[in-house]
Design a protein around this motif. Structure first.
Motif, short mmCIF file in Angstrom:
data_model
loop_
_atom_site.label_atom_id
_atom_site.label_comp_id
_atom_site.label_asym_id
_atom_site.label_seq_id
_atom_site.Cartn_x
_atom_site.Cartn_y
_atom_site.Cartn_z
N SER A 42 0.82 -1.21 0.00
CA SER A 42 0.00 0.00 0.00
C SER A 42 0.85 1.27 0.00
O SER A 42 0.36 2.34 -0.32
CB SER A 42 -0.96 0.01 1.20
OG SER A 42 -0.26 -0.04 2.42
N VAL A 43 2.13 1.16 0.37
CA VAL A 43 3.02 2.31 0.30
C VAL A 43 3.69 2.36 -1.06
O VAL A 43 3.82 1.35 -1.75
CB VAL A 43 4.10 2.27 1.41
CG1 VAL A 43 3.47 2.27 2.79
CG2 VAL A 43 5.03 1.08 1.23
N ASN A 100 9.57 5.93 2.04
CA ASN A 100 8.23 5.34 1.93
C ASN A 100 7.20 6.47 1.97
O ASN A 100 7.25 7.33 2.88
CB ASN A 100 7.94 4.38 3.09
CG ASN A 100 8.61 3.03 2.89
OD1 ASN A 100 8.85 2.60 1.77
ND2 ASN A 100 8.91 2.36 3.98
N TYR A 136 3.19 7.21 2.34
CA TYR A 136 1.91 6.67 2.78
C TYR A 136 0.80 7.61 2.34
O TYR A 136 0.72 8.74 2.82
CB TYR A 136 1.86 6.56 4.30
CG TYR A 136 2.78 5.55 4.93
CD1 TYR A 136 2.28 4.36 5.48
CD2 TYR A 136 4.15 5.78 5.03
CE1 TYR A 136 3.11 3.44 6.08
CE2 TYR A 136 5.00 4.86 5.62
CZ TYR A 136 4.47 3.69 6.15
OH TYR A 136 5.31 2.78 6.74
N ALA A 142 -2.92 3.80 3.58
CA ALA A 142 -1.70 2.99 3.51
C ALA A 142 -1.26 2.57 4.91
O ALA A 142 -1.54 3.24 5.90
CB ALA A 142 -0.58 3.77 2.83
N ARG A 143 -0.56 1.44 4.98
CA ARG A 143 -0.06 0.93 6.25
C ARG A 143 1.18 0.09 5.97
O ARG A 143 1.50 -0.19 4.82
CB ARG A 143 -1.13 0.08 6.95
CG ARG A 143 -1.55 -1.14 6.16
CD ARG A 143 -2.66 -1.93 6.82
NE ARG A 143 -2.27 -2.45 8.12
CZ ARG A 143 -1.60 -3.58 8.31
NH1 ARG A 143 -1.25 -4.34 7.26
NH2 ARG A 143 -1.27 -3.99 9.51
N GLY A 164 1.46 9.10 12.07
CA GLY A 164 1.41 7.67 11.83
C GLY A 164 1.39 6.91 13.14
O GLY A 164 2.12 7.24 14.07
N ARG A 169 -1.73 2.72 10.73
CA ARG A 169 -2.52 3.64 9.92
C ARG A 169 -1.95 5.04 10.05
O ARG A 169 -1.11 5.30 10.91
CB ARG A 169 -3.99 3.63 10.34
CG ARG A 169 -4.27 4.10 11.75
CD ARG A 169 -5.75 3.96 12.07
NE ARG A 169 -6.10 4.47 13.39
CZ ARG A 169 -6.00 3.77 14.53
NH1 ARG A 169 -5.53 2.53 14.50
NH2 ARG A 169 -6.36 4.30 15.68
#
Length: 201
Positions: A50-51, A107, A109, A113-114, A139, A178
């Motif tokens: 997701s990242v 990274n 996010y 994204a997680r 985060g 998250r």
């Protein structure tokens, strides 16, 4: 002035970077990402993460169907750009390590994204710490144990916070459950950037 918090062996420098320092690093990262654009990696099982990620330094950490590893080139073939001096200065101040980092993983996010619980163990020298820099949205950082399972702890990391994973925390599982999308105004479109500095060889 940064406030140092010790959580489960993780050393958190809360508020390490002021707003001006954060903005300077974001500007340097734009230069990095022009040279080595963000891409969406896949796990060895073929699942898209997701990242989105990129790297700077002599090596970049990559994952694809061939596995997790360090490479000296971006998946598109270009060499990784140098780690910005402003980022190296953070390492020199907090890492307590005679070696310079060889990789700065970037990274990004976005909303939703997680990063699942994982260990940083693809490096050759575990005596060197891992240093993590948070920029942008808050985060929720989860801290686990060397082995999978057991009780974990969590702390919200804000923009400008720096985490040092050394000693007992070096091989502990950790992740980001998250983000609070839109909680920071640092990145115009929202989202969170995490920089992870590591010695590879």
């Amino acid at each position: 002035m940064a406030r140092i918090i010790e959580e489960r062996g993780f050393r958190i420098h809360a508020g390490y970077l002021d707003r001006a320092g954060q903005e300077t690093i974001v500007a340097r990262l734009r230069e990095v990402l022009r040279a080595a654009p963000l891409y969406r990696p896949v796990t060895p099982r073929g699942q898209a993460m997701s990242v989105r990620m990129s790297s700077a330094g002599a090596f970049g950490w990559v994952t694809d169907r061939r596995g997790y590893r360090y490479e000296d080139r971006h998946p598109d073939g270009m060499p990784w750009p140098p780690i910005p001096e402003e980022v190296l200065a953070i390492w020199r101040d907090v890492a307590e390590c005679p070696r310079e980092p060889e990789c700065c993983l970037v990274n990004w996010y976005g909303e939703g994204a997680r990063m699942g619980l994982h260990q940083d163990r693809d490096e050759a020298d575990f005596s060197c710490p891992v240093v993590s820099v948070s920029l942008g949205d808050d985060g929720l950082f989860r801290m686990g144990n060397e082995t999978r399972g057991g009780r974990t702890g969590s702390v919200w990391l804000a923009s400008g916070d720096v985490v040092v994973m050394a000693g007992e925390a070096r091989l502990k599982h950790h992740g980001v459950d998250r983000i609070r999308f839109g909680s920071s105004t640092l990145l115009p479109q929202g989202g969170r950037i995490n920089l992870t500095l590591r010695v590879v060889t």
